[in-house]
Write an enzyme that holds these catalytic residues in place. Structure first.
Site, PDB file in Angstrom:
ATOM      1  N   ASP A   1     -65.562 -44.504  14.559  1.00 32.27           N
ATOM      2  CA  ASP A   1     -64.937 -44.211  13.351  1.00 32.27           C
ATOM      3  C   ASP A   1     -64.654 -46.380  13.035  1.00 32.27           C
ATOM      4  O   ASP A   1     -63.688 -46.514  13.104  1.00 32.27           O
ATOM      5  CB  ASP A   1     -63.908 -43.919  12.826  1.00 32.27           C
ATOM      6  CG  ASP A   1     -63.250 -44.001  11.647  1.00 32.27           C
ATOM      7  OD1 ASP A   1     -64.119 -44.584  10.803  1.00 32.27           O
ATOM      8  OD2 ASP A   1     -62.431 -42.779  11.492  1.00 32.27           O
TER       9      ASP A   1
ATOM     10  N   SER B   1     -58.339 -39.991   5.244  1.00 30.35           N
ATOM     11  CA  SER B   1     -58.337 -41.882   5.708  1.00 30.35           C
ATOM     12  C   SER B   1     -56.787 -41.422   4.659  1.00 30.35           C
ATOM     13  O   SER B   1     -55.782 -41.307   5.106  1.00 30.35           O
ATOM     14  CB  SER B   1     -59.301 -41.732   4.072  1.00 30.35           C
ATOM     15  OG  SER B   1     -60.104 -42.685   5.034  1.00 30.35           O
TER      16      SER B   1
ATOM     17  N   HIS C   1     -66.422 -41.844   9.807  1.00 29.17           N
ATOM     18  CA  HIS C   1     -65.270 -41.396   9.226  1.00 29.17           C
ATOM     19  C   HIS C   1     -64.497 -39.985   8.281  1.00 29.17           C
ATOM     20  O   HIS C   1     -63.768 -39.862   7.604  1.00 29.17           O
ATOM     21  CB  HIS C   1     -64.947 -42.352   8.212  1.00 29.17           C
ATOM     22  CG  HIS C   1     -63.283 -42.672   7.926  1.00 29.17           C
ATOM     23  ND1 HIS C   1     -62.699 -42.277   8.658  1.00 29.17           N
ATOM     24  CD2 HIS C   1     -63.071 -42.755   6.047  1.00 29.17           C
ATOM     25  CE1 HIS C   1     -61.336 -43.256   7.614  1.00 29.17           C
ATOM     26  NE2 HIS C   1     -61.459 -42.488   7.047  1.00 29.17           N
TER      27      HIS C   1
END
Lengths: 387, 264
Positions: B217, B95, B245
């Site tokens: 996502d 991320s 995610h």
């Protein structure tokens, strides 16, 4: 089984089934089931009523997090989903559901992950509560807290300003009184001047205490550290207090310093001096015979710092057990009679405790009525290079 | 002052010599890697850590002004690298840490030869000619909601932990990890993450990169992953079957296979 028994049994079964289905569909909370990736596979009527969606809207390829606001989805993906994966359940997380007409609805969400078997996919079961009221209370609570904090700040600023404005003329009165003392007054005038001086000094001390306290409460007091010699500080303090102690011939002032005290330490000598002076003058004030002692001992010594224990004990009047827990509160004294008999505002210990909190040190007290009181605290101070 | 390795709760494991540093994203801590990192311990020197204010890091050393942008987090990564003498290693960032890795690699290129970017996004907010997926209002709403949820976490999580005597390890993990993410830190990390724009940094990356893209996502949609891939000079794009995610948690094997294929 005869005909009528069979009939009763089947009615009973039907009712049970009807009850369970009814409970699921119309429970006062939303139920839904999804695959682990959030795909909705089952949903109850309550949730449909709340959201305004038709069952088919949700059962044809919609994912549960898609019903949340965009900010909620970020929290879901970054916090909720990982936690659910790791521990298999999550409870009571606040989100906003987006209704079909676009209006948000505050909810609390619980999730439980059920593993599937060899052939079956895993299912996540969701329970959704309407949190509209709770969200409103939370918001009101937050507003009330902010208002209370603001009020306390305003009050404390007002006290600081008033005290400051009172202190300036009061200092002038005390100073003028001491000049007056030197102007060869008559014995009668000298008597009045003594009253003036002692009342003026008491009022000034009180105002200074109030100022100190409001500064500490406003978080404006900071540590001003410098290198110092603990022995010299203790010697100077005791010399300052001897005058007071000498007025009480039956009270001995004993000082014991640990031989192993490092000679140079780093600390706020002003605040440490104020703490020890407060505790020692208190002890002398409330002791009529016996002793007042200050013991400073070394508890731990490393290359970086020294941990010192300070103990101030007396053989004074003591503090009743029921008063002990509140002895550090503002405007509190050992008893109501004490204020009348001994004077003072009850601010000294509150200030002392708050000063020590700047060092994250806790002031503790033990006391027996008629036998005496012991205050103690420890301080960890960095060592300073030898002078 | 505790050492950088203590402050960030750094753990080093594995029998390999090439360093492989795993950086967790917003909302989690190094626990995120628990199903993935062990797969690389045979061949790599696996390094895990927590950003300050997350997991078991030392919150007391957190300086808010340092973390106003992602540069502060990249500085932390580089400090850890210096302490462990990381050179020519592999960086795995989930991320937001994908971009933190990009920043670290630009500042000290000798640290990492390869970057694995799991669900990367160089900019979360939509811009002219660019779709990041979010508006400024979405981000403001997130930061506001962090308050109410952290309020909720602290009061409701304790009984949750106490209520799982049959699986005590789960309670432990929660106390040690999620529950201790500091709300102020989280809000600042959210701001630094979701208001960042690192698009201009991508073409300057010298390291070989792997972009791991999940399906569905919402945080890093496929178009964003493609954008990252298109603007990195040396990049491989892999579309995973995993949804959401966090493929490192939902599909650790698929994720490990994709990373292994990239590294060999």
């Amino acid at each position: 089984m005869d005909e009528s028994t069979r009939h009763t049994q089947s009615v009973h079964d039907a009712l049970l089934e009807e009850d369970a289905a009814d409970l699921y569909e119309f429970a006062p909370c939303g139920y839904l089931s999804t695959l682990h990736d959030g795909l909705i596979v089952k949903v109850n009527t309550t949730l449909l009523t709340w959201t305004g969606y038709q069952r088919d809207d949700l059962l044809q390829g919609r994912r549960w997090p898609e019903l949340l606001t965009m900010s909620g989805r970020i929290f879901y993906e970054t916090h909720f989903a990982p936690l659910l994966r790791m521990q298999g359940f999550v409870r009571e997380i606040a989100f906003d559901l987006v209704r079909q007409d676009g209006r948000p609805m505050p909810i609390l969400v619980n999730a439980l992950q059920r593993d599937g078997g060899e052939q079956l996919p895993g299912i996540t079961r969701w329970t959704v509560f309407d949190a509209t009221d709770r969200r409103r209370y939370e918001r009101e609570l937050l507003i009330a807290r902010n208002e209370a904090e603001q009020e306390a700040k305003t009050r404390s600023e007002l006290i600081a300003m008033l005290s400051h404005d009172i202190r300036t003329p009061l200092s002038a009165i005390v100073m003028a009184t001491s000049l007056l003392e030197r102007s060869q007054p008559t014995p009668e005038q000298a008597q009045f001047i003594r009253v003036l001086r002692s009342s003026g000094a008491n009022a000034l001390a009180l105002v200074n205490n109030v100022l100190d306290l409001s500064r500490l409460e406003a978080g404006r007091a900071v540590l001003r550290e410098r290198d110092f010699d603990m022995r010299a500080l203790a010697r100077d303090l005791v010399n300052g207090i001897k005058l007071l102690a000498n007025q009480k011939p039956g009270v001995a002032l004993n000082v014991t310093l640990d031989e192993r005290l490092p000679s140079r330490l780093k600390g706020d000598t002003g605040k440490l001096g104020q703490v020890l002076t407060n505790l020692l003058t208190n002890a002398i004030k409330f002791t009529h015979e016996g002793f007042v002692s200050l013991i400073i001992s070394l508890r731990e010594l490393t290359d970086q710092d020294a941990t010192l224990e300070f103990v101030v004990s007396d053989t004074g009047i003591g503090i009743p057990a029921d008063r002990l827990p509140r002895i550090f509160d503002e405007f509190t004294q050992g008893s109501d009679e004490i204020a009348d008999q001994y004077g003072g505002s009850g601010l000294g210990l509150a200030i002392t405790r708050k000063l020590l909190l700047l060092y994250e040190s806790e002031l503790t007290v033990t006391s027996t009525v008629g036998q005496g009181t012991t205050f103690s605290f420890t301080l960890r101070l960095p060592r300073a290079p030898e002078a | 002052m505790p050492s950088v390795l203590q402050r960030h709760n750094v753990s080093v494991s594995g029998s390999g010599t090439v360093p492989m540093l795993f950086a967790h994203g917003f909302g989690c801590d190094q626990n995120m890697w628990r199903h993935l990192a062990p797969a690389f311990e045979r061949d790599f020197r696996v390094i895990l850590f927590d950003y300050l204010g997350h997991g078991q890091s030392d919150r007391s050393t957190y300086e808010p002004h340092r973390y106003q942008t992602l540069d502060g987090y990249a500085d932390d990564v580089l400090e850890i690298c210096r302490a462990l003498d990381v050179r020519h290693g592999v960086f795995v960032g989930h991320s937001v840490s994908a971009m933190i890795g990009v920043l670290a690699a630009l500042r000290e290129p000798e640290r990492f030869d390869r970057l694995v970017l799991v669900g990367p996004s160089p900019r979360y907010i939509n811009d002219e000619g660019y779709v990041g997926g979010f508006t400024r209002q979405d981000i403001d709403g997130l930061i506001e909601s962090l308050d109410s949820n952290f309020l909720g976490w602290s009061s409701t999580m304790a009984p949750v932990i106490m209520g799982t005597p049959d699986r005590p390890e789960l309670g432990m993990e929660l106390t040690n990890g999620f529950c201790r993410t500091d709300p102020e830190v989280a809000k600042q990390f959210a701001r630094a993450t979701f208001l960042s724009d690192n698009r201009a940094d991508l073409p300057r990356v010298g390291a070989k990169c792997l972009v791991l893209q999940c399906a569905h996502d919402v945080i890093a949609p496929e178009a964003v992953g493609r954008y990252v891939h298109d603007h990195l000079p040396d990049s491989t794009f892999v579309q995973l079957q995993a949804t959401g995610h966090c493929p490192n948690l939902s599909a650790p094997e698929e994720t490990a296979d994709a990373i292994r294929a990239f590294l060999t």
